[in-house]
Structure formats: structure tokens, C-alpha cells
Design a protein around this motif. Structure first.
Motif: not given
Length: 545
Positions: A503, A521, A303, A525, A345
């Protein structure tokens, strides 16, 4: 009572322990924080830079404890010279000299007071700003004046505060208790006047720092990370419910997120050192406790990397992180569904490293484990996302009751739907085809919230549990359509717009993990040019001990 409590907290805090509360104090006194240094080598003597209500620029160097003449000469004097003599250069202000402040939660000995007096005389002759000194007694008076009235008054709230304040800082943070405490302090039903709301938010940040002081002293970075994320969520909920303009709450929210970011960064740095991951006797701390710790560390480190990684693929910590992953991935433990966000993650970081197949293997491994553990042939099941890592690991080690006895997860899962859609968005039809028979025996569970802001609550009484079975056979086109629905729009506004907070939130609130949060998420990302790939372990999935 209030003065003694604040004095006790301040006298036991180091400079980092009261840094965020001091920033909040300055904001309550009319300052705007334009810079908060996270103790880098380039700070040039300035921990905090602010502008007051009259437009005057101030710079602060924070220290912890008493300052005697030896410490002054060895440590403080060079930093004070930089504080006084260096021009402030920051995009938010015109370059110039700031009013310098030396702040300590202790006191200055008489020889140091004399040194400061002589220094100021010399600096005045050089037409430099006079150094202002703030000591512990000054800080106590200012904190009491601005925030003392907002300390908990109700017995149950004060009891909860004292339990947190006196906690063993080496333990895990009792998140449910801390969340209830924050909810009581920042309750939208009890705060209606804008001025009271702004003051309560500011005070909550300082109260939280008091409550987390034991974890700060113990350098328990994981507990601090969780605590500050809980604070940020409570602030965001109050602001969204009351529809406050961001200028009235954004600075406090940013301080909380910044404190969480610092704790996560400190945990990341500690993870990548060579210190052993087993504490004490390996016969007590090895096995499931060790494997759970590995999962937490890989998840939080991933993360941190997702949040901070620069566009340059040659980031100097990537190789070290991936070396750690390659060494320890095989020891990760799926203790319950509250572990799933940590695996996710990790998978998202693998994608950032150009390891898409490896990431998809993590997701398919989770699906397979949930199918087996919660399927018709299982005896106990995988504990649900409301059960903490401590409770689950204790049950695996048979030193605590199995949480699945009273709350059976058999035949259902809160995270399986999201994981299926993770693979659908990556067009892994054949992988899902192999897993589909197991999926058909599981209820896909999801909570619908009365309002988006209920998503921030640790527990909400107004949610509705929705369960469904997948079709058998299931048209692929329907899966693709559902996986690409705009589920993120149902989430609270601050989560949608604040990438790093989303996150962090997923790790601290594992029971809120689902289709919408995972899709958010993924969008937060975006895949960049591949970083060096981590060494690959075979990865054991499930609750094997």
C-alpha cells in the motif's frame, strides 16, 4: 571527516531522529530487537528492548540533547525509575529485569552524573540492575566503528549524499535523486559476499537516516514516509536479487517499513487536527497547491486507515477521518496520473466504509477525466505518472513549463487499464458502457519488466512498453476473464507477501501503478464490517483551476 559528519548529524537529531539508526547499530553489534516503542503512553520507560548474542536482555530509553539537573528531576528521573524497576513482559522473552540503558546524543552535566551514581548505589542495595549511560561521544565512536567505512566514497555519491543531508527539510523529497543514491549503495552487481551485503544493508539504513535528517528536524512527515519506503524497496530488491535468507535482511527491512509507518501515522494525526491547510498567503498557496495538498492528505490518510484499522468498526479515529473527507473531498485535484494511486486508496477506504457506490464513482470519474484530457479533442493532456506533483502543479499555475509539451500523453494512459478492471471486478457493466466510447480512443499502456525485481527501481532501462487499444464492441466475458487474471504473480515477492508495504509502495512509486499492483491492493484491503460513512462531496475531477 567521517567523525565530524556523524557528530554533526547526531548533535542536531532529536530522539526520534536517531532511534532507527540506533536500532540498526544494536543489530550490527549482535543484538536482536524484540520491541521498538513508538512513544505511546504505555512505554513504561522502554523505547527499545533487545537481546544480545549471549541472551542478555537490555532495555533502552532514548533522549535528545544535554541533560541538566532540572531536566533530570522533571523529565528523566521518573522514566529511569520505570526503566529500572519494571519487569519486561514481552511474548518473545521470559519475563524478567533487563539491563537498563539511558541513551542521549548530548551529555550529562556533573550534578546529573552524581545523581546517576547515587541512584545506582541505591539500586544495588535493592538488588536492581545498574543503569548504564551512553552519551553523544560514545554514540559517535560506535557509529564510526561499525558503519563509517560504508559512507559514500565516490565523489558523485558523496555529492548526492551531501545534497540530501543539506536539503531544506520543508521541501518535497527529491525521490529520483534519493533512489539513485540508494541504488548506488545497494547495487547487487557490486555486492557479492553475504557478509558485505548484510553490512551494506545495515549501513544503508543509517546512511538514509543521515540523509533524511533535515526532513526529520522539520517534521516533514510526508517526505520521511517517502524516504523510508524508498529505503525498504532498495533493501527488498537487493535481498531478492541475491536470494538472501530473510534472517540476514528482514530486521533492517522491518525497521525501514516501521519508520515509514510511523511517519505515515504522524502525518495522519496531523491531518486530523484543525490546523489550516493553506500555508502563508492564500493568494500564493490557494487554488491548485491547496487542492493538491488535500489530495495527498486524503490519499495518505486513507492508506493509513487501510493499514491500521482494527476489525472493530468503532475505531475511534474513523469518524474524525470521514469528517475530514466529507469536508474536503470536493477539493481533490487530479494533477496528473501520479495522483491516481491517492484517489485509489481513497476509493478502497470508501469500500471499507460500506460506500461501494461512492468508491465506484471515484473510479468512473477518473476514467472519464482521462478519456477527456487525453482524448482526441484535448489540446494538452494529463501529465503521465513520471511527473511529480510539484512539477504538475507548477505547470497548472503557469510558473513552470508544461511537462506535456515534451512528453505528450495524448492518446495514451498508464492507469486507465487498471481503473477499467477495477469496475469490471465490481460488475459495473452499464457504467463502463457509458464510458467505453472515450476509452476506445486511448492506448492502454503497460510496462513489462525484464525481471520482477526491476519493479523496485525508480527507472529501469530494460523495461518494454506494451500498448493496446480495446475492442469496439468489447465482449464482456473477455473483460471479466482479463480482470481476474493472476497478474499479481508478476510482482516482486516482498510486495506480494507484505500487505502494508504494498500500500505504501503504490503511493511513493505512482509510475509503477497498474493492473497488477491495483489487484494486489484490492486483495490486501479485504472489506470488513462497514465503518461510519464519510460525508459525501460532489468531487471535482480533472485539472480545473
Amino acid at each position: 571527516m567521517i567523525e565530524r559528519l556523524i557528530e554533526n548529524w547526531l548533535s542536531n537529531a532529536n530522539e526520534r531522529g536517531y532511534e532507527v539508526p540506533f536500532c540498526q547499530l544494536l543489530m550490527a553489534e549482535g543484538h536482536r530487537i524484540i520491541h521498538l516503542n513508538r512513544h505511546s503512553p504505555t512505554e513504561q520507560g522502554k523505547d527499545i528492548i533487545s537481546i544480545d548474542s549471549k541472551g542478555k536482555l537490555s532495555a533502552y530509553q532514548l533522549k535528545g540533547g544535554d541533560i541538566d539537573i532540572g531536566r533530570w528531576r522533571r523529565e528523566i528521573k521518573p522514566e529511569v525509575d520505570a526503566l529500572v524497576e519494571n519487569i519486561v513482559e514481552h511474548p518473545a522473552v521470559d519475563s524478567g529485569f533487563a539491563i537498563p540503558h539511558l541513551v542521549t546524543n548530548g551529555r550529562l552535566t556533573e550534578p546529573v552524573v552524581a545523581q546517576v551514581t547515587n541512584l545506582n548505589r541505591s539500586n544495588q542495595r535493592r538488588r536492581l540492575k545498574v543503569l548504564r549511560v551512553v552519551v553523544g561521544t560514545d554514540l559517535v565512536a560506535r557509529f564510526v566503528s561499525v558503519h563509517g567505512q560504508f559512507l559514500p566514497r565516490e565523489p558523485k555519491d558523496f555529492d548526492a549524499f551531501l545534497r540530501l543531508f543539506l536539503a531544506n527539510g520543508r521541501d518535497m523529497l527529491p525521490k529520483a535523486r534519493f533512489a539513485r543514491f540508494l541504488q548506488a549503495q545497494l547495487n547487487p552487481a557490486q555486492l557479492t559476499k553475504p557478509t558485505d551485503i548484510v553490512r551494506a544493508i545495515a549501513s544503508a539504513v543509517i546512511l538514509a537516516a543521515y540523509a533524511l535528517s533535515a526532513y526529520q528536524r522539520a517534521e516533514n512527515h510526508f517526505a520521511l514516509f517517502e524516504g523510508w519506503v524508498l529505503i525498504a524497496a532498495a533493501i527488498a530488491r537487493l535481498a531478492e536479487v541475491r536470494r538472501l535468507p530473510r534472517k540476514s535482511w528482514g530486521s533492517s527491512f522491518d525497521l525501514a517499513v516501521g519508520a515509514a509507518r510511523l511517519a505515515l501515522s504522524n502525518l495522519f494525526d496531523e491531518t486530523l487536527t484543525d490546523r489550516p491547510l493553506i500555508e502563508g498567503d492564500w493568494r500564493m498557496d490557494g487554488g491548485p497547491p491547496y487542492r493538491a495538498r488535500v489530495t495527498l492528505l486524503i490519499g495518505t490518510a486513507s492508506a493509513r486507515a487501510l493499514i491500521y484499522r482494527p476489525s472493530d468498526a468503532a475505531w475511534d479515529r474513523t469518524a474524525k477521518l470521514n469528517e475530514f473527507i466529507g469536508k474536503h473531498e470536493r477539493d481533490m485535484l487530479l494533477w496528473g496520473e501520479s495522483a491516481v494511486p491517492f484517489f485509489v486508496c481513497f476509493a478502497l477506504w470508501l469500500e471499507q466504509c460500506g460506500q461501494a457506490a461512492h468508491a465506484e464513482g471515484v473510479a468512473s470519474g477518473l476514467i472519464d477525466a482521462i478519456n477527456k484530457l487525453n482524448g482526441p479533442r484535448s489540446q494538452s493532456g494529463l501529465p503521465g505518472p513520471y511527473h511529480s506533483v510539484v512539477r504538475c502543479v507548477a505547470a497548472i499555475c503557469r510558473v513552470a513549463p508544461d511537462p506535456t509539451r515534451r512528453d505528450s500523453p495524448l492518446g495514451s494512459s498508464y492507469s486507465l487499464d487498471a481503473l477499467i478492471e477495477f469496475l469490471v471486478r465490481r460488475l459495473r457493466k452499464q457504467t463502463l458502457k457509458l464510458l467505453w466510447n472515450g476509452v476506445t480512443h486511448i492506448h492502454l499502456s503497460e510496462t513489462e519488466y525484464a525481471t520482477p525485481t526491476d519493479f523496485y527501481l525508480w527507472r529501469t532501462p530494460d523495461g518494454q512498453l506494451i500498448q493496446r487499444y480495446v475492442k469496439r464492441p468489447q465482449p464482456w466475458s473477455e473483460l471479466v476473464e482479463r480482470a481476474n487474471e493472476n497478474t499479481e504473480s508478476k510482482l516482486p515477492e516482498t510486495l506480494q507477501t507484505h500487505r502494508e508495504f504494498a500500500i505504501m509502495f503504490a503511493l511513493v512509486y505512482p509510475h509503477r501503478f497498474g493492473r497488477a499492483l491495483l489487484k494486489l491492493l484490492e486483495s490486501a484491503t479485504t472489506v470488513e464490517p462497514p465503518a461510519p460513512a464519510p460525508g459525501r462531496g460532489r468531487g471535482r475531477r480533472g485539472r480545473k483551476t
